[in-house]
Design a protein around this motif. Structure first.
Motif, short mmCIF file in Angstrom:
data_model
loop_
_atom_site.label_atom_id
_atom_site.label_comp_id
_atom_site.label_asym_id
_atom_site.label_seq_id
_atom_site.Cartn_x
_atom_site.Cartn_y
_atom_site.Cartn_z
N VAL A 186 0.98 -1.39 -0.07
CA VAL A 186 0.06 0.08 -0.18
C VAL A 186 0.79 1.33 -0.25
N GLY A 187 0.37 2.34 -0.54
CA GLY A 187 1.28 3.49 -0.76
C GLY A 187 1.09 4.32 0.80
N ASP A 188 2.19 5.19 0.67
CA ASP A 188 2.06 6.06 2.10
C ASP A 188 0.79 7.06 2.25
N LEU A 189 0.78 7.55 1.06
CA LEU A 189 -0.63 8.40 1.02
C LEU A 189 -1.80 7.63 1.51
N GLU A 190 -2.08 6.63 1.04
CA GLU A 190 -3.27 5.97 1.46
C GLU A 190 -3.37 5.63 2.95
N LEU A 191 -1.99 5.08 3.28
CA LEU A 191 -1.91 4.71 4.78
C LEU A 191 -2.08 5.98 5.60
N SER A 192 -1.65 7.07 5.29
CA SER A 192 -1.83 8.43 5.91
C SER A 192 -3.11 8.79 5.91
N LEU A 193 -3.96 8.77 4.75
CA LEU A 193 -5.36 9.23 4.71
C LEU A 193 -6.22 8.42 5.71
N SER A 194 -5.96 7.03 5.69
CA SER A 194 -6.60 6.09 6.64
C SER A 194 -6.69 6.46 8.03
N ARG A 195 -5.26 6.97 8.56
CA ARG A 195 -5.21 7.34 9.80
C ARG A 195 -5.78 8.84 10.11
N VAL A 196 -5.97 9.64 8.88
CA VAL A 196 -6.68 10.89 9.30
C VAL A 196 -8.09 10.58 9.42
N ARG A 197 -8.75 9.71 8.56
CA ARG A 197 -10.00 9.12 8.78
C ARG A 197 -10.35 8.80 10.18
N VAL A 198 -9.46 8.07 10.71
CA VAL A 198 -9.77 7.68 12.13
C VAL A 198 -9.93 9.00 13.17
N SER A 199 -9.02 9.89 13.02
CA SER A 199 -9.23 10.86 13.85
C SER A 199 -10.41 11.68 13.64
N GLY A 200 -10.81 11.80 12.28
CA GLY A 200 -12.03 12.46 12.07
C GLY A 200 -13.38 11.98 12.57
N ALA A 201 -13.15 10.62 12.60
CA ALA A 201 -14.18 9.50 13.25
C ALA A 201 -14.56 9.54 14.56
N GLU A 202 -13.07 9.70 15.22
CA GLU A 202 -13.18 10.12 16.78
C GLU A 202 -13.55 11.29 17.11
N ALA A 203 -13.44 12.38 16.38
CA ALA A 203 -13.95 13.61 16.68
C ALA A 203 -15.55 13.87 16.41
N ASP A 204 -16.11 12.92 15.54
CA ASP A 204 -17.38 12.91 15.33
C ASP A 204 -18.18 12.15 16.64
N VAL A 205 -17.42 11.41 17.00
CA VAL A 205 -17.96 10.69 18.33
C VAL A 205 -18.06 11.47 19.41
N SER A 206 -17.04 12.24 19.59
CA SER A 206 -17.12 13.21 20.78
C SER A 206 -18.05 14.07 20.74
N VAL A 207 -18.34 14.57 19.35
CA VAL A 207 -19.48 15.67 19.25
C VAL A 207 -20.68 15.07 19.52
N ALA A 208 -21.05 13.87 19.13
CA ALA A 208 -22.52 13.06 19.22
C ALA A 208 -22.53 12.87 20.63
N ALA A 209 -21.33 12.27 21.22
CA ALA A 209 -21.46 12.11 22.80
C ALA A 209 -21.89 13.07 23.62
N ALA A 210 -21.26 14.55 23.43
CA ALA A 210 -21.44 15.71 24.00
C ALA A 210 -23.11 15.98 23.89
N ARG A 211 -23.35 15.75 22.82
CA ARG A 211 -25.05 16.03 22.51
C ARG A 211 -25.70 15.38 23.34
N VAL A 212 -25.47 14.11 23.54
CA VAL A 212 -26.33 12.90 24.37
C VAL A 212 -26.21 13.33 25.69
N GLN A 213 -25.16 13.85 26.22
CA GLN A 213 -25.00 14.30 27.74
C GLN A 213 -25.73 15.53 27.79
#
Length: 279
Positions: A138-165
């Protein structure tokens, strides 16, 4: 004809009419005011400047006071919605962090589950790319993008959890419910009053006192509170002195703490605060 009449140290000048022998008017005035003050000071009847600032014993150094809670709050909601569950009623006790009110938040909870699913998908993709990267498949770019997507998904979870709180109103401190403004199944908007809560274990006394008391008041000065509702006399100490004087009423706001553990005393009671004679 002018006649001068002396009474003590006062001098009066009268004008008599020669015809009819009637008093026509009073031409002079008393000039004994300043002399009378001097006499009072000489006989000990006057008050010095410092003495005038201190309330006399006849006033009793009293002030009307009321008992208040050190911690009280009017709770509301951070988001509009329907009240799904009212866990407490007036008079119920609670502890810090207890859930007092639940709002109907089906959409917010569904958004949280979706965000968690997206995070799981992004994490699986990243893990697969990391294994492929070890095999140089796999290329370096694809690997970096997959890691960035994880960070974005974690932020989305934090926002949704704050709304539920925000769907749950929790107790800010240990206390009891003083008043409920809404009922279950009712709709509430942001900023509307929901619950009044107080901490009855931490009480203090608030009152207004004449500004001249500042000449002898100091923090820690003991006082006695005579309640109107109960035949009790509670001891306390002056805790806080206001930083300004009301120019109209010439009063200053004071607060005191009750010593010991007063029983049967609740916020809202009133009475007389009595200090010992000033210095």
């Amino acid at each position: 004809m002018l006649i001068e009449y002396r009474s003590g140290k006062c001098v009066w000048t009268l004008c008599w009419a020669t015809r009819g022998l009637a008093i026509a008017g009073l031409l002079g005035a008393s000039v004994c005011l300043a002399q009378g003050n001097s006499v009072a000071e000489e006989t000990g009847g006057g008050l010095g400047r410092d003495t005038a600032l201190v309330p006399s014993a006849t006033e009793g150094n009293r002030a009307q006071a009321r008992v208040i809670a050190q911690r009280e709050a009017r709770l509301s909601v951070e988001m509009a919605g329907r009240i799904d569950g009212l866990r407490v009623e007036e008079g119920d006790a609670f502890e810090t962090g207890d859930a007092l009110v639940e709002l109907a938040c089906g959409v917010e909870r569904a958004s949280l589950e979706k965000a968690r699913a997206s995070l799981k998908e992004a994490s699986e993709t990243r893990n697969a790319n990391e294994r492929l990267a070890e095999l140089r498949s796999v290329g370096d770019l694809e690997l970096s993008l997959s890691r960035v997507r994880v960070s974005g998904a974690e932020a989305d979870v934090s926002v949704a959890a704050a709304r539920v709180q925000r769907c749950t109103v929790r107790a800010p401190f240990d206390g009891v419910v003083a008043r409920t403004h809404k009922r279950e199944a009712e709709y509430i908007r942001v900023g509307e009053p929901l619950l009044d809560v107080i901490d009855p274990a931490a009480l203090e006394v608030e009152f207004l006192a004449p500004s001249r008391w500042l000449a002898w008041l100091e923090q820690g000065k003991p006082f006695t509170l005579h309640l109107n509702e109960l035949p009790l006399q509670l001891r306390g100490e002056l805790q806080q002195i206001g930083v300004r004087v009301d120019p109209v009423s010439r009063t200053v706001r004071l607060k005191g703490a009750l010593t010991g553990e007063p029983s049967h005393v609740v916020p809202g009671m009133s009475g007389d605060v009595r200090f010992e004679a000033g210095p």
